[in-house]
Scaffold this active site. Structure first.
Site, PDB file in Angstrom:
ATOM      1  N   SER A  21      -5.542  18.076 -19.795  1.00 43.93           N
ATOM      2  CA  SER A  21      -4.701  16.875 -19.810  1.00 43.93           C
ATOM      3  C   SER A  21      -3.771  16.901 -18.609  1.00 43.93           C
ATOM      4  CB  SER A  21      -3.930  16.808 -21.130  1.00 43.93           C
ATOM      5  OG  SER A  21      -3.349  15.545 -21.296  1.00 43.93           O
ATOM      6  N   ASN A  22      -2.731  16.092 -18.607  1.00 43.52           N
ATOM      7  CA  ASN A  22      -1.799  16.060 -17.489  1.00 43.52           C
ATOM      8  C   ASN A  22      -0.386  15.755 -17.981  1.00 43.52           C
ATOM      9  OD1 ASN A  22      -1.406  13.058 -17.453  1.00 43.52           O
ATOM     10  ND2 ASN A  22      -3.625  13.171 -17.224  1.00 43.52           N
ATOM     11  N   ARG A  23       0.560  15.704 -17.063  1.00 44.29           N
ATOM     12  CA  ARG A  23       1.973  15.616 -17.440  1.00 44.29           C
ATOM     13  C   ARG A  23       2.479  14.201 -17.704  1.00 44.29           C
ATOM     14  NH1 ARG A  23       4.847  18.123 -12.694  1.00 44.29           N
ATOM     15  NH2 ARG A  23       6.541  16.920 -13.622  1.00 44.29           N
ATOM     16  N   SER A  24       1.597  13.229 -17.735  1.00 40.75           N
ATOM     17  CA  SER A  24       2.063  11.862 -17.964  1.00 40.75           C
ATOM     18  C   SER A  24       2.824  11.750 -19.293  1.00 40.75           C
ATOM     19  CB  SER A  24       0.858  10.911 -17.980  1.00 40.75           C
ATOM     20  OG  SER A  24       1.266   9.636 -18.447  1.00 40.75           O
ATOM     21  N   ALA A  82      -2.675   7.816 -17.231  1.00 39.19           N
ATOM     22  CA  ALA A  82      -3.162   8.873 -16.338  1.00 39.19           C
ATOM     23  C   ALA A  82      -4.453   9.414 -16.951  1.00 39.19           C
ATOM     24  CB  ALA A  82      -2.116   9.971 -16.200  1.00 39.19           C
TER      25      ALA A  82
END
Ligand code: CTP
Length: 211
Positions: A21-24, A82
């Site tokens: 995943s990502n930091r969005s 994102a």
């Protein structure tokens, strides 16, 4: 107008307990949803997993694959999410055990939702977001072209106090006709109001041109 807004990160599973995943944080997309509601628009909010409650009054949908399902009934698509670019080639059905010093994961591209939208004679306005750490203008212009967007909102995520996870943002908006507009650093909620005005104005302009 009918807004379809995507927000937050996506999660691509690796095994039953892990994901990519990502930091969005979803803050920008949720702020746009709130501002669009305040301005009297209808809003569907498609969100990945975030720690935010959908603003009361929006229709909340929780998976991103629904973009294609809802887009034809919308006037404006705002792709703030994102979306993960890669996913595991093979999702393990069982938990991957710790074994060797190195573990290699094979990743393959996900489908680019924005680039896969119908382009010909579409009625809805398409707004993409570009999160960049470098060469912001160049990369944003490339995304606008390659993903057939009407508008790209670019934000520089290289500084800690703007962009990802932050409550404030600073963006440059790129239009298909080559125009651009910068909005200086402001809380995401304030910025969102400005963006909603710009998006709905562009959509109106497009309609009058067609008539
Ligand atoms: N996007 C999408 N589907 C994907 C990846 C991205 O629809 N699989 C959308 C995002 O919602 C955003 C835009 O494309 O509106 C740009 O996303 P971004 O992550 O900035 O760019 P990428 O195309 O992923 O390119 P790169 O990671 O190389 O910057």
């Amino acid at each position: 107008m009918r807004f379809l807004i995507t927000a937050g990160p996506t999660r691509e599973p690796i095994d039953p307990v892990r994901y990519i995943s990502n930091r969005s944080s979803g803050k920008m997309g949720y702020a746009i949803a709130e501002a669009a509601l305040e301005a009297g628009h209808d809003v569907i909010l498609i969100s990945g997993p975030v720690n935010l409650d959908p603003p009361p009054g929006v229709r909340a949908v929780s998976i991103l694959t629904s973009v294609h399902r809802h887009i034809r009934d919308s006037d404006l698509l705002v792709m703030c999410a994102a979306v993960a670019d890669y996913k595991a080639q093979k999702v393990s059905a069982t938990k991957i055990k710790k074994r060797d010093e190195h573990l290699v994961l094979d990743l393959i591209l996900t489908r680019d939702i924005l680039a896969s939208l119908p382009n010909k004679d579409r009625q809805f306005l398409v707004v993409g977001f570009a999160a960049e750490t470098n060469d912001v203008e160049e990369n944003a212009a490339k995304k606008l072209r390659e993903k057939n967007c009407d508008i790209i909102v670019a934000n520089d995520i290289s500084s800690v106090d703007s962009g990802m996870e932050s409550d404030a943002n600073e963006v440059t908006i790129f239009f298909r006709n080559g125009e651009k507009k910068k909005i200086s650093r402001a809380p995401k909620k304030i910025l969102a109001r400005e963006l909603v005005k710009i998006f709905s104005h562009s959509r109106e302009k497009r309609l009058t041109k067609k008539m």
